[in-house]
Design a protein around this motif. Structure first.
Motif, mmCIF file in Angstrom:
data_model
loop_
_atom_site.group_PDB
_atom_site.id
_atom_site.type_symbol
_atom_site.label_atom_id
_atom_site.label_comp_id
_atom_site.label_asym_id
_atom_site.label_seq_id
_atom_site.Cartn_x
_atom_site.Cartn_y
_atom_site.Cartn_z
ATOM 1 N N ASP A 10 0.863 -1.170 0.000
ATOM 2 C CA ASP A 10 0.000 0.000 0.000
ATOM 3 C C ASP A 10 0.912 1.235 0.000
ATOM 4 O OD1 ASP A 10 -2.308 1.687 0.658
ATOM 5 O OD2 ASP A 10 -1.418 1.755 2.666
ATOM 6 N N ASP A 12 -0.096 5.111 1.071
ATOM 7 C CA ASP A 12 -0.254 6.086 2.158
ATOM 8 C C ASP A 12 -0.385 5.391 3.512
ATOM 9 O OD1 ASP A 12 -0.288 8.321 0.360
ATOM 10 O OD2 ASP A 12 -2.312 7.699 -0.215
ATOM 11 N N GLY A 13 0.443 5.791 4.451
ATOM 12 C CA GLY A 13 0.430 5.164 5.771
ATOM 13 C C GLY A 13 1.256 3.884 5.827
ATOM 14 N N THR A 14 1.741 3.442 4.666
ATOM 15 C CA THR A 14 2.569 2.226 4.609
ATOM 16 C C THR A 14 3.990 2.577 4.160
ATOM 17 O OG1 THR A 14 0.681 0.793 4.225
ATOM 18 C CG2 THR A 14 2.823 -0.020 3.489
ATOM 19 N N ASP A 149 -1.720 -0.715 5.953
ATOM 20 C CA ASP A 149 -1.982 -0.121 7.270
ATOM 21 C C ASP A 149 -3.458 -0.067 7.602
ATOM 22 O OD1 ASP A 149 -2.402 1.955 5.321
ATOM 23 O OD2 ASP A 149 -2.415 3.386 6.975
ATOM 24 N N ARG A 150 -4.328 -0.573 6.714
ATOM 25 C CA ARG A 150 -5.756 -0.452 6.979
ATOM 26 C C ARG A 150 -6.455 -1.784 6.760
ATOM 27 N NH1 ARG A 150 -7.938 5.442 5.362
ATOM 28 N NH2 ARG A 150 -9.811 4.413 6.123
ATOM 29 N N ASP A 153 -6.806 -3.161 3.332
ATOM 30 C CA ASP A 153 -5.633 -3.855 2.783
ATOM 31 C C ASP A 153 -5.660 -5.331 3.180
ATOM 32 O OD1 ASP A 153 -4.369 -1.472 1.706
ATOM 33 O OD2 ASP A 153 -3.875 -0.929 3.764
HETATM 34 MG MG LIG Z 1 -2.811 3.127 3.570
#
Ligand SMILES: [Mg+2]
Length: 180
Positions: A10, A12-14, A149-150, A153
């Motif tokens: 992923d 964003d955030g990963t 991160d979600r 995912d």
């Molecule tokens: Mg993400």
């Protein structure tokens, strides 16, 4: 060496901090530096803001300028790729957006049929993961790891039959407060 033939990250955030930034998160540069030469890698990112912006523009509601264009997303993906040793990597983005009532954003007429605009590609649906595996000629989904991160995912990995690991565990970061 990892036991996986393909790792799908992923975005964003990963790999990067958030949608506003292309700053790499801790651990990412080190991991890529160490592993990129022996590891097939791909990126799969939901970018439904693009679909929401288009929906707002055609139906005249909200503030579309708050949301990114397709070009803006690809230039941000390029900015991230430029920082990753061994890149650029195959990157799939999904621009389809689904609102809380389950209604999907319209697709621009000239984009119909493009996988980026298909609801099947939006995680938790497995379309982007399947596409990345096809591109990498991975026949057995168990040979593929999704890192994200979600929850979407994790669900996309389950739907595609891939293994899954949380980004903070994979990169050895502290678990974020907002983690699922
Ligand atoms: Mg993400």
């Amino acid at each position: 060496m990892t036991p996986y033939k393909l790792i799908i990250f992923d975005l964003d955030g990963t790999l990067v901090v958030d949608r506003e930034s292309s700053e790499l998160l801790p651990g990412v540069l080190d991991w890529f530096t160490e592993h990129h030469a022996q590891q097939r890698i791909a990126i799969a990112t939901n970018q439904g803001g693009v679909g929401l912006r288009y929906w707002m523009e055609v139906e005249k509601f909200g503030r579309p300028q708050k949301y990114p264009t397709e070009d803006r997303i690809w230039s941000r993906v390029d900015a991230v790729q430029a920082q990753l040793p061994g890149g650029p990597y195959p990157a799939n983005a999904c621009f389809a957006y689904q609102n809380r009532k389950g209604i999907w954003s319209p697709t621009p007429p000239d984009k119909r049929g493009q996988p980026e605009w298909s609801p099947d590609c939006r995680k938790p649906a497995p379309g982007m993961l399947r596409r990345a595996m096809t591109e990498a000629e991975i026949a057995n989904p168990a040979d593929c790891l999704m890192v994200g991160d979600r929850v979407e995912d994790q669900l996309a990995a389950q739907a595609a039959g891939c293994a899954f690991q949380w980004a903070w565990e994979f990169f050895g970061r502290e678990k974020p407060d907002e983690a699922p």
